[in-house]
Design an enzyme around this catalytic site. Structure first.
Site, PDB file in Angstrom:
ATOM      1  N   HIS A  17       0.845  -1.190   0.000  1.00  0.00           N
ATOM      2  CA  HIS A  17       0.000   0.000   0.000  1.00  0.00           C
ATOM      3  C   HIS A  17       0.882   1.241   0.000  1.00  0.00           C
ATOM      4  CE1 HIS A  17       0.928   0.502   4.233  1.00  0.00           C
ATOM      5  NE2 HIS A  17       0.318  -0.629   4.570  1.00  0.00           N
ATOM      6  N   HIS A  20       4.047   1.513   2.291  1.00  0.00           N
ATOM      7  CA  HIS A  20       5.245   0.814   1.807  1.00  0.00           C
ATOM      8  C   HIS A  20       5.883   1.604   0.660  1.00  0.00           C
ATOM      9  CE1 HIS A  20       2.490  -2.639   3.086  1.00  0.00           C
ATOM     10  NE2 HIS A  20       3.432  -2.583   4.026  1.00  0.00           N
ATOM     11  N   CYS A 125       1.394 -10.509  20.180  1.00  0.00           N
ATOM     12  CA  CYS A 125       0.528  -9.928  19.146  1.00  0.00           C
ATOM     13  C   CYS A 125       0.998 -10.438  17.797  1.00  0.00           C
ATOM     14  CB  CYS A 125       0.555  -8.403  19.184  1.00  0.00           C
ATOM     15  SG  CYS A 125      -0.327  -7.696  17.763  1.00  0.00           S
ATOM     16  N   CYS A 128       1.868  -7.706  15.146  1.00  0.00           N
ATOM     17  CA  CYS A 128       3.218  -7.127  15.301  1.00  0.00           C
ATOM     18  C   CYS A 128       4.298  -8.189  15.201  1.00  0.00           C
ATOM     19  CB  CYS A 128       3.394  -6.456  16.657  1.00  0.00           C
ATOM     20  SG  CYS A 128       2.312  -5.087  17.012  1.00  0.00           S
ATOM     21  N   CYS A 142      -3.626  -4.489  21.664  1.00  0.00           N
ATOM     22  CA  CYS A 142      -2.494  -3.869  20.970  1.00  0.00           C
ATOM     23  C   CYS A 142      -3.025  -2.640  20.231  1.00  0.00           C
ATOM     24  CB  CYS A 142      -1.894  -4.849  19.968  1.00  0.00           C
ATOM     25  SG  CYS A 142      -0.851  -4.024  18.758  1.00  0.00           S
ATOM     26  N   HIS A 145      -3.018  -2.911  16.354  1.00  0.00           N
ATOM     27  CA  HIS A 145      -3.837  -3.911  15.660  1.00  0.00           C
ATOM     28  C   HIS A 145      -5.229  -4.100  16.260  1.00  0.00           C
ATOM     29  CE1 HIS A 145       0.263  -4.803  14.229  1.00  0.00           C
ATOM     30  NE2 HIS A 145      -0.370  -4.997  13.104  1.00  0.00           N
ATOM     31  N   LYS A 296      -6.748   6.224  10.383  1.00  0.00           N
ATOM     32  CA  LYS A 296      -5.774   5.167  10.209  1.00  0.00           C
ATOM     33  C   LYS A 296      -6.136   4.409   8.926  1.00  0.00           C
ATOM     34  CE  LYS A 296      -4.174   1.035  12.318  1.00  0.00           C
ATOM     35  NZ  LYS A 296      -3.118   0.605  13.098  1.00  0.00           N
ATOM     36  N   LYS A 299      -7.983  -1.819   5.824  1.00  0.00           N
ATOM     37  CA  LYS A 299      -8.854  -2.482   4.843  1.00  0.00           C
ATOM     38  C   LYS A 299     -10.297  -2.459   5.304  1.00  0.00           C
ATOM     39  CE  LYS A 299      -7.130  -5.617   1.641  1.00  0.00           C
ATOM     40  NZ  LYS A 299      -6.882  -6.984   1.210  1.00  0.00           N
TER      41      LYS A 299
HETATM   42  N1  MSP Z   1       8.359  -7.171   8.062  1.00  0.00           N
HETATM   43  C1  MSP Z   1       8.549  -6.107   8.979  1.00  0.00           C
HETATM   44  C2  MSP Z   1       9.878  -5.406   8.752  1.00  0.00           C
HETATM   45  C3  MSP Z   1      11.072  -6.283   8.828  1.00  0.00           C
HETATM   46  S1  MSP Z   1      12.526  -5.404   8.437  1.00  0.00           S
HETATM   47  C4  MSP Z   1      13.745  -6.396   8.915  1.00  0.00           C
HETATM   48  C5  MSP Z   1       7.420  -5.098   8.828  1.00  0.00           C
HETATM   49  N2  MSP Z   1       6.753  -5.108   7.673  1.00  0.00           N
HETATM   50  S2  MSP Z   1       5.540  -4.127   7.280  1.00  0.00           S
HETATM   51  O1  MSP Z   1       5.028  -4.621   6.023  1.00  0.00           O
HETATM   52  O2  MSP Z   1       4.630  -4.001   8.349  1.00  0.00           O
HETATM   53  O3  MSP Z   1       6.217  -2.753   6.971  1.00  0.00           O
HETATM   54  C6  MSP Z   1       6.353  -1.720   7.925  1.00  0.00           C
HETATM   55  C7  MSP Z   1       6.929  -0.517   7.225  1.00  0.00           C
HETATM   56  O4  MSP Z   1       6.082  -0.151   6.106  1.00  0.00           O
HETATM   57  C8  MSP Z   1       7.022   0.746   8.037  1.00  0.00           C
HETATM   58  O5  MSP Z   1       8.146   0.783   8.881  1.00  0.00           O
HETATM   59  C9  MSP Z   1       7.091   1.775   6.924  1.00  0.00           C
HETATM   60  O6  MSP Z   1       8.340   1.713   6.301  1.00  0.00           O
HETATM   61  C10 MSP Z   1       6.031   1.257   5.977  1.00  0.00           C
HETATM   62  N3  MSP Z   1       4.693   1.689   6.347  1.00  0.00           N
HETATM   63  C11 MSP Z   1       3.617   0.876   6.587  1.00  0.00           C
HETATM   64  N4  MSP Z   1       2.528   1.632   6.850  1.00  0.00           N
HETATM   65  C12 MSP Z   1       2.844   2.932   6.803  1.00  0.00           C
HETATM   66  C13 MSP Z   1       2.123   4.130   6.968  1.00  0.00           C
HETATM   67  N5  MSP Z   1       0.828   4.164   7.240  1.00  0.00           N
HETATM   68  N6  MSP Z   1       2.816   5.290   6.830  1.00  0.00           N
HETATM   69  C14 MSP Z   1       4.153   5.315   6.522  1.00  0.00           C
HETATM   70  N7  MSP Z   1       4.848   4.202   6.370  1.00  0.00           N
HETATM   71  C15 MSP Z   1       4.237   2.981   6.535  1.00  0.00           C
HETATM   72  O7  MSP Z   1       7.210  -4.328   9.741  1.00  0.00           O
END
Ligand code: MSP
Length: 473
Positions: A17, A20, A125, A128, A142, A145, A296, A299
């Site tokens: 999304h 990312h 969790c 997380c 949490c 979540h 926030k 989905k």
């Molecule tokens: N798989 C773990 C990371 C492991 S790294 C060794 C993880 N994955 S995640 O898919 O949840 O990705 C989290 C990251 O996605 C955040 O730290 C950020 O880089 C990005 N983001 C996810 N949602 C976001 C927002 N709503 N806003 C900004 N960045 C976001 O955690």
């Protein structure tokens, strides 16, 4: 003169999304900037595919975890492609080479006495993939979540993270291992100072993971598995000779992530590196979280913004611009379709796009396309060096605004008729500004930048295509 930059490896429980995309576009911009400066750059991206969260998502989708992972990892690759993300390595934690290197690393830590067996009891969790302290919870749930964590009690292997608390604290507080912005450094330090406990690094009832090499009844805790990607993407494996990429690029110069995963990154990750006798990263930069029109992103609320929809509406370059110009890098931000369309129209359709067509038209129609200009720099480098991507774009926008205003104030469409030499002087100046705007945009909007620079340098300037057609709300 090397530069190694990383993004988190994202969970494959869903397709990517806009959150990312934000981190990944920012990393791509910084990687391109470093390349432009002549550095040898390695830019890591990837997917985090093991653990309970993914196996539950696969089950829900009626797929096996490997098939599910294949599909979602491909979705990440497709999205990075349409956003023009020029990564050097895409790691999947299900890559065979990654899995064997993780096992080897664990074996080494075990032999060093840094892993031991104990019993764990706590609140877990799955969202997380982390144990929670009771004071992390809000109303027993949490906060990230909105779910009550599960009580877990099981025999487990532990990593002696507590042994590294002091050295970590020293390295972070002295700035040898930088964490930016400063508020995030303080957050990491106070977390470490509150007492680092040893961490459970194994799971007994999670089949979807890398088996512990010294006890096959357990799989590896997904975060330990995931962290090592930053090494394995370089071909690192402690059992074999050092890979060229590892020799050339280790340690990371810059690791990007959002604030949600700072704590684990600032503790377990450097702990593992210290345990393995490897150098720590130079710097983390921790950005904020996006909400969507004040809410926030989720989905269930149905307000998720998908990068492919962004690209379809705005194109790759404008999507990149809109993401990075929405919020100062490091702060929380809010985005919405409405705000993005407004900004697109203001900055790109009416701003930059209009400037280009006005100047190119005037040159084509009044000077047979023949005006030569010189590029002049206007100081975005300092901002780029300081990771102030938002501010860099503001400076570029200010230059565009200045140029459009200059056209209005000099009434150049009249000058081309009454005072051709003055008009020529002004158009030369404007063309130089356009060229430098194009050059400054290179890391942000690579295709647009190239088009602008080609047009501005052409022997015969033409009005050319409309780069940013106006979009109706
Ligand atoms: N798989 C773990 C990371 C492991 S790294 C060794 C993880 N994955 S995640 O898919 O949840 O990705 C989290 C990251 O996605 C955040 O730290 C950020 O880089 C990005 N983001 C996810 N949602 C976001 C927002 N709503 N806003 C900004 N960045 C976001 O955690």
């Amino acid at each position: 003169m090397k530069f190694y930059i990383t993004t988190p490896v994202y969970y494959v429980n869903d397709r990517p999304h806009v959150g990312h995309a934000y981190t990944t576009v920012a990393a791509d911009v910084l990687a391109r900037w470093q390349k432009q400066k002549g550095r040898d750059v390695f830019f890591e991206v990837g997917t985090d595919e093991h653990g309970a969260k993914i196996s539950q998502a696969a089950q829900k989708a009626g797929q096996t975890p490997p098939d599910f992972g294949d599909e979602k990892a491909q979705a990440f690759k497709d999205t990075w492609k349409i956003l023009n993300i020029d990564y050097s390595g895409f790691i999947r934690t299900t890559d065979k080479a990654h899995e064997t290197a993780v096992q080897k690393a664990l074996e080494i830590l075990y032999q060093k006495g840094l892993i031991y067996k104990g019993e764990y009891e706590g609140l877990y969790c799955v969202g997380c993939e982390q144990y929670k302290n009771p004071d992390d919870l809000v109303d027993g749930k949490c906060p990230d979540h909105q779910k009550e964590p599960e009580k877990m009690k099981e025999e487990s292997y532990f990593f002696r993270l507590s042994a590294f608390a002091q050295i970590l604290e020293e390295k972070i507080s002295s700035g040898e291992f930088k964490i930016e912005p400063a508020a995030r450094k303080n957050e990491a330090l106070s977390f470490i100072r509150s007492g680092l406990k040893d961490v459970s690094i194994s799971r007994k009832n999670v089949a979807w993971g890398i088996p512990l090499p010294f006890d096959k009844e357990y799989t590896t805790y997904v975060w330990v598995d995931a962290f090592l990607n930053y090494l394995t993407v370089l071909g690192w494996n402690p059992a074999s000779e050092e890979s060229e990429n590892f020799k050339n690029f280790w340690p990371p110069d810059l690791q990007l992530m959002a604030k949600d995963i700072l704590r684990v990154h600032a503790t377990i990750w450097p702990g593992l590196l210290l345990g393995l006798g490897l150098r720590l990263p130079q710097k983390f930069f921790v950005h904020g979280f996006f909400t969507i029109a004040g809410q926030k992103m989720s989905k269930t609320l149905g307000n998720v913004i998908w990068p492919e929809d962004l690209v379809q509406k705005f194109g790759a370059d404008a999507s990149r611009y809109l993401l990075l110009s929405s919020t100062p890098f490091g702060q929380d931000g809010d985005i919405s379709w409405e705000k993005m369309i407004q900004k697109y129209n203001a900055d790109l359709a009416n701003g930059l796009g209009n400037l280009l067509s006005r100047v190119f038209n005037l040159i084509e129609n009044n000077f047979d396309g023949k005006i030569k200009a010189e590029k002049s720099d206007f100081g975005v480098s300092d901002f780029m060096e300081n990771l102030q991507l938002f501010e860099a774009l503001q400076i570029i926008k200010a230059k565009v605004d200045w140029a459009n205003k200059y056209i209005d104030e000099t009434k150049i469409w009249e000058l081309v008729k009454n005072d051709k030499s003055k008009a020529e002087k002004i158009l030369t100046e404007l063309l130089g500004a356009i060229w430098s705007i194009g050059a400054s945009l290179a890391p942000f909007m690579p295709e647009t930048s190239q088009k602008i620079m080609e047009s501005a340098r052409a022997a015969k300037i033409r009005k050319g295509e409309i780069l940013f057609p106006k979009i109706e709300i």
